[in-house]
Motif scaffolding. Structure first.
Motif, PDB file in Angstrom:
ATOM      1  N   PRO A 153       0.807  -1.233   0.000  1.00  0.00           N
ATOM      2  CA  PRO A 153       0.000   0.000   0.000  1.00  0.00           C
ATOM      3  C   PRO A 153       0.833   1.273   0.000  1.00  0.00           C
ATOM      4  O   PRO A 153       0.395   2.296  -0.536  1.00  0.00           O
ATOM      5  CB  PRO A 153      -0.826  -0.119   1.288  1.00  0.00           C
ATOM      6  CG  PRO A 153      -0.044  -1.041   2.165  1.00  0.00           C
ATOM      7  CD  PRO A 153       0.584  -2.021   1.227  1.00  0.00           C
ATOM      8  N   ALA A 154       2.038   1.247   0.575  1.00  0.00           N
ATOM      9  CA  ALA A 154       2.860   2.457   0.617  1.00  0.00           C
ATOM     10  C   ALA A 154       3.200   2.948  -0.781  1.00  0.00           C
ATOM     11  O   ALA A 154       3.400   4.153  -0.991  1.00  0.00           O
ATOM     12  CB  ALA A 154       4.139   2.199   1.416  1.00  0.00           C
ATOM     13  N   ASP A 155       3.247   2.020  -1.755  1.00  0.00           N
ATOM     14  CA  ASP A 155       3.560   2.410  -3.124  1.00  0.00           C
ATOM     15  C   ASP A 155       2.441   3.230  -3.750  1.00  0.00           C
ATOM     16  O   ASP A 155       2.652   3.908  -4.767  1.00  0.00           O
ATOM     17  CB  ASP A 155       3.809   1.171  -3.981  1.00  0.00           C
ATOM     18  CG  ASP A 155       5.068   0.421  -3.570  1.00  0.00           C
ATOM     19  OD1 ASP A 155       5.839   0.960  -2.745  1.00  0.00           O
ATOM     20  OD2 ASP A 155       5.264  -0.708  -4.060  1.00  0.00           O
ATOM     21  N   GLU A 156       1.253   3.179  -3.157  1.00  0.00           N
ATOM     22  CA  GLU A 156       0.101   3.921  -3.684  1.00  0.00           C
ATOM     23  C   GLU A 156      -0.140   5.217  -2.925  1.00  0.00           C
ATOM     24  O   GLU A 156      -1.128   5.906  -3.165  1.00  0.00           O
ATOM     25  CB  GLU A 156      -1.139   3.036  -3.618  1.00  0.00           C
ATOM     26  CG  GLU A 156      -1.006   1.729  -4.396  1.00  0.00           C
ATOM     27  CD  GLU A 156      -2.218   0.835  -4.243  1.00  0.00           C
ATOM     28  OE1 GLU A 156      -3.331   1.294  -4.586  1.00  0.00           O
ATOM     29  OE2 GLU A 156      -2.058  -0.316  -3.764  1.00  0.00           O
ATOM     30  N   LEU A 157       0.763   5.552  -1.990  1.00  0.00           N
ATOM     31  CA  LEU A 157       0.613   6.738  -1.156  1.00  0.00           C
ATOM     32  C   LEU A 157       1.839   7.638  -1.278  1.00  0.00           C
ATOM     33  O   LEU A 157       2.939   7.159  -1.570  1.00  0.00           O
ATOM     34  CB  LEU A 157       0.453   6.342   0.317  1.00  0.00           C
ATOM     35  CG  LEU A 157      -0.809   5.585   0.728  1.00  0.00           C
ATOM     36  CD1 LEU A 157      -0.597   4.890   2.072  1.00  0.00           C
ATOM     37  CD2 LEU A 157      -1.996   6.544   0.819  1.00  0.00           C
ATOM     38  N   THR A 158       1.644   8.923  -1.053  1.00  0.00           N
ATOM     39  CA  THR A 158       2.769   9.799  -0.766  1.00  0.00           C
ATOM     40  C   THR A 158       3.006   9.691   0.740  1.00  0.00           C
ATOM     41  O   THR A 158       2.112   9.999   1.534  1.00  0.00           O
ATOM     42  CB  THR A 158       2.458  11.262  -1.149  1.00  0.00           C
ATOM     43  OG1 THR A 158       2.277  11.332  -2.563  1.00  0.00           O
ATOM     44  CG2 THR A 158       3.597  12.187  -0.736  1.00  0.00           C
TER      45      THR A 158
ATOM     46  N   TYR B 170      -3.062  -0.729   8.189  1.00  0.00           N
ATOM     47  CA  TYR B 170      -3.627   0.621   8.250  1.00  0.00           C
ATOM     48  C   TYR B 170      -3.450   1.344   6.921  1.00  0.00           C
ATOM     49  O   TYR B 170      -4.369   2.019   6.439  1.00  0.00           O
ATOM     50  CB  TYR B 170      -2.945   1.426   9.363  1.00  0.00           C
ATOM     51  CG  TYR B 170      -3.347   1.040  10.760  1.00  0.00           C
ATOM     52  CD1 TYR B 170      -4.687   0.927  11.121  1.00  0.00           C
ATOM     53  CD2 TYR B 170      -2.384   0.791  11.745  1.00  0.00           C
ATOM     54  CE1 TYR B 170      -5.057   0.567  12.414  1.00  0.00           C
ATOM     55  CE2 TYR B 170      -2.743   0.438  13.034  1.00  0.00           C
ATOM     56  CZ  TYR B 170      -4.077   0.321  13.367  1.00  0.00           C
ATOM     57  OH  TYR B 170      -4.437  -0.025  14.647  1.00  0.00           O
ATOM     58  N   MET B 171      -2.283   1.214   6.324  1.00  0.00           N
ATOM     59  CA  MET B 171      -2.055   1.903   5.048  1.00  0.00           C
ATOM     60  C   MET B 171      -2.936   1.325   3.943  1.00  0.00           C
ATOM     61  O   MET B 171      -3.432   2.068   3.085  1.00  0.00           O
ATOM     62  CB  MET B 171      -0.577   1.835   4.674  1.00  0.00           C
ATOM     63  CG  MET B 171       0.309   2.724   5.535  1.00  0.00           C
ATOM     64  SD  MET B 171       1.990   2.931   4.885  1.00  0.00           S
ATOM     65  CE  MET B 171       2.622   1.273   5.116  1.00  0.00           C
TER      66      MET B 171
ATOM     67  N   ILE C  58      -2.241  10.861   0.845  1.00  0.00           N
ATOM     68  CA  ILE C  58      -1.019  11.227   1.554  1.00  0.00           C
ATOM     69  C   ILE C  58      -1.123  10.743   2.996  1.00  0.00           C
ATOM     70  O   ILE C  58      -2.145  10.965   3.654  1.00  0.00           O
ATOM     71  CB  ILE C  58      -0.795  12.753   1.537  1.00  0.00           C
ATOM     72  CG1 ILE C  58      -0.682  13.270   0.102  1.00  0.00           C
ATOM     73  CG2 ILE C  58       0.449  13.130   2.343  1.00  0.00           C
ATOM     74  CD1 ILE C  58      -0.643  14.788  -0.001  1.00  0.00           C
ATOM     75  N   VAL C  59      -0.088  10.084   3.489  1.00  0.00           N
ATOM     76  CA  VAL C  59      -0.067   9.676   4.894  1.00  0.00           C
ATOM     77  C   VAL C  59       1.109  10.350   5.584  1.00  0.00           C
ATOM     78  O   VAL C  59       2.215  10.382   5.051  1.00  0.00           O
ATOM     79  CB  VAL C  59      -0.006   8.142   5.055  1.00  0.00           C
ATOM     80  CG1 VAL C  59       1.240   7.557   4.431  1.00  0.00           C
ATOM     81  CG2 VAL C  59      -0.096   7.751   6.523  1.00  0.00           C
ATOM     82  N   ILE C  60       0.836  10.916   6.752  1.00  0.00           N
ATOM     83  CA  ILE C  60       1.867  11.537   7.579  1.00  0.00           C
ATOM     84  C   ILE C  60       2.105  10.610   8.752  1.00  0.00           C
ATOM     85  O   ILE C  60       1.187  10.311   9.524  1.00  0.00           O
ATOM     86  CB  ILE C  60       1.448  12.932   8.071  1.00  0.00           C
ATOM     87  CG1 ILE C  60       1.033  13.810   6.891  1.00  0.00           C
ATOM     88  CG2 ILE C  60       2.585  13.591   8.835  1.00  0.00           C
ATOM     89  CD1 ILE C  60      -0.464  13.858   6.665  1.00  0.00           C
ATOM     90  N   MET C  61       3.341  10.160   8.910  1.00  0.00           N
ATOM     91  CA  MET C  61       3.655   9.145   9.908  1.00  0.00           C
ATOM     92  C   MET C  61       4.760   9.615  10.848  1.00  0.00           C
ATOM     93  O   MET C  61       5.809  10.074  10.401  1.00  0.00           O
ATOM     94  CB  MET C  61       4.114   7.861   9.191  1.00  0.00           C
ATOM     95  CG  MET C  61       4.363   6.684  10.106  1.00  0.00           C
ATOM     96  SD  MET C  61       5.173   5.288   9.229  1.00  0.00           S
ATOM     97  CE  MET C  61       4.142   5.117   7.783  1.00  0.00           C
ATOM     98  N   GLU C  62       4.508   9.509  12.149  1.00  0.00           N
ATOM     99  CA  GLU C  62       5.579   9.691  13.124  1.00  0.00           C
ATOM    100  C   GLU C  62       6.443   8.429  13.106  1.00  0.00           C
ATOM    101  O   GLU C  62       5.927   7.322  13.268  1.00  0.00           O
ATOM    102  CB  GLU C  62       5.012   9.895  14.522  1.00  0.00           C
ATOM    103  CG  GLU C  62       4.191  11.160  14.710  1.00  0.00           C
ATOM    104  CD  GLU C  62       3.702  11.281  16.142  1.00  0.00           C
ATOM    105  OE1 GLU C  62       4.526  11.131  17.064  1.00  0.00           O
ATOM    106  OE2 GLU C  62       2.500  11.507  16.331  1.00  0.00           O
TER     107      GLU C  62
END
Length: 493
Positions: free
Chosen positions: A98-103, A161-162, A172-176
């Motif tokens: 899934p990360a490949d489909e998100l900024t 989650y992603m 877009i996902v913002i991750m700590e």
């Protein structure tokens, strides 16, 4: 039991184990199913290899391990050097990368991760950009909200989650990204499009965390070198800035809360503002010869840094400065300088400040608002990070006018023992204090004895809605206790 080396599968068959078709992955033997692959994780407190037999008894037959777990002959065991990395690799494949489909935006540092992340999340959301947040304040996207145990979830949960975010239309996902997450491979294999460095000071050093400051620092540094960062935003003023961003030649944007003109974004004309129920900071932000006024509903110099970080990231994502600062004006973040005005004229601030550096910053920031008394209520977690107790005691005794020493998350350690250790750093001539181990009673005490003009900092719990006592998470909300006091006060007066 058939045992085969993880690498040998690729060498012998050309098949990457991450492509193995499985129904579920699990690293908790209590949740394993007959069609699961059980990954034996060596943790700080327990070793998953010891629970392989439990998983076998629950009909599981496929295992990933770092050594032979000694199972019956019909078990299939894949041996690998690092099962945490294996779990991250398998999880990414299981959920379809899934990360490949998100900024993906990764934010690391000792302080400021949560506020900076949620500023960015709220700015994007206010401007109609579907965004998601993963961090200390939980998981947030659309109408979905959930709590997390760790700042950065375990790799399987993180990938799930992603995937859910992608399926919900998040772009877009913002991750700590915590140092522990980097150390333990939770974000292994994720490409971060933008990486952010907030600041660095010693923290999370102890028996069950990092061995020393160098390990802590190097783990954070790896975010900028090992995860494909295409753009970096960093704190120009921090003494470790050059070291943290070294090893990556991608474009970078620097921020300076101290007004360094060489920084790409820098602040000037910083002013502090207090009104009923609001403690704020205003400043001018200069970027490429454009100077614009910014207002944040948070106090202190560190809020300037968080604001500049959010501006720099959102500009990179394509938003105009005007759109960004308009969205920032009234953002409030749970447990991060969450401010309440009491009916008696005192002000309560709920914040997550839980170590010496963050408590020092919080008290210094609040002192700028000229309180009648600056009162600090705090404790420290039990069973780990004992070095924090000295830091907290020294800072509070020097920078507050009055303190209430109480519990944080004592777990199985005696609250009185923790309080006594903190109190030992309140040297003669420093501010007075009282000790009340029951945190609810401690908060009720300080609220009942507050006066007009006081600023009361409830430090350490922040966004948390529980207390960890003897291994049990008991429901606990500081915001609810404050609300109950206000209701009771109004009914009596």
């Amino acid at each position: 039991m058939k045992v085969i080396n993880y690498t040998e599968i690729i060498n012998r068959t050309g098949i990457d184990p991450s492509t193995i078709d499985v129904v579920s992955l699990c690293s908790d033997s209590r949740k394993v199913l007959a069609d699961s692959v059980f990954v034996c994780i060596s943790g700080t407190l327990s070793d998953g290899h010891e629970y392989a037999a439990n998983s076998y008894n629950r009909k599981c037959r496929i295992f990933v391990a770092e050594h032979n777990p000694g199972l019956p002959d019909d078990a299939f065991v894949i041996i690998t050097k690092n099962t945490r990395i294996a779990l991250a690799t398998l999880s990414a494949a299981f959920f379809g990368y899934p990360a490949d489909e998100l900024t993906v935006i990764g934010i690391t540092g000792t302080k400021g991760k949560t506020t900076s992340s949620l500023l960015i999340y709220n700015i994007l959301s206010a401007n109609g950009i579907p965004a998601g947040y993963i961090g200390s304040n939980g998981i947030t996207y659309g109408d979905y909200q959930a709590d997390t145990v760790n700042t950065t979830p375990e790799s399987y949960d993180l990938q799930e989650y992603m995937r859910n975010m992608v399926d919900a239309g998040v772009k877009i996902v913002i991750m700590e990204v915590s140092s522990q997450a980097l150390k333990m491979g939770r974000v292994h294999g994720i490409k971060f499009d933008i990486c952010v460095f907030t600041n660095l000071s010693p923290d999370h050093i102890g028996e069950f965390e990092h061995a020393d400051f160098d390990e802590y620092k190097n783990c954070k540094h790896s975010l900028f070198t090992d995860f494909g960062a295409e753009y970096i935003v960093y704190n120009y003023d921090d003494q470790y800035a050059d070291e943290m961003i070294s090893g990556n030649r991608c474009p970078k944007a620097s921020i300076s809360g101290l007004g360094a003109p060489d920084a790409d974004y820098f602040a000037s004309e910083v002013a502090y503002f207090r009104a009923p129920g609001k403690i704020a900071v205003n400043f001018n932000c200069t970027h490429e010869n454009e100077c614009v006024p910014v207002s944040l509903s948070f106090p202190g110099e560190f809020s300037v840094y968080n604001g500049l970080t959010a501006i720099a990231v959102c500009r990179r994502l394509g938003l105009e400065t005007g759109e960004i600062i308009e969205a920032m004006k009234n953002i409030r973040i749970k447990g991060r300088f969450e401010t309440y005005e009491l009916p008696n004229g005192a002000t309560v601030v709920i914040d997550y400040a839980h170590n010496g550096v963050s408590l020092k910053a919080a008290l210094t920031a609040l002192r700028n608002y000229s309180p009648t008394r600056l009162i600090c209520l705090f404790g420290s977690v039990g069973g780990r990070t004992r070095m924090r107790r000295a830091e907290l005691g020294l800072v509070a005794s020097r920078d507050a006018d009055f303190c209430i020493l109480t519990s944080d998350n004592p777990d199985s350690e005696s609250p009185w023992s923790i309080i006594g250790e903190i109190a030992s750093y309140f040297t003669a001539g420093t501010c007075p204090y009282v000790a009340i181990p029951d945190r609810r009673k401690a908060i009720e005490y300080v609220l009942e004895n507050s006066k007009q003009g006081d600023i009361i900092l409830l430090a350490g719990k922040g966004h948390e809605t529980y207390q960890l006592i003897c291994g049990v998470r008991e429901s606990f909300s500081e915001a609810e206790i404050v609300a109950e006091f206000c209701e009771s006060y109004n009914s009596r007066n």
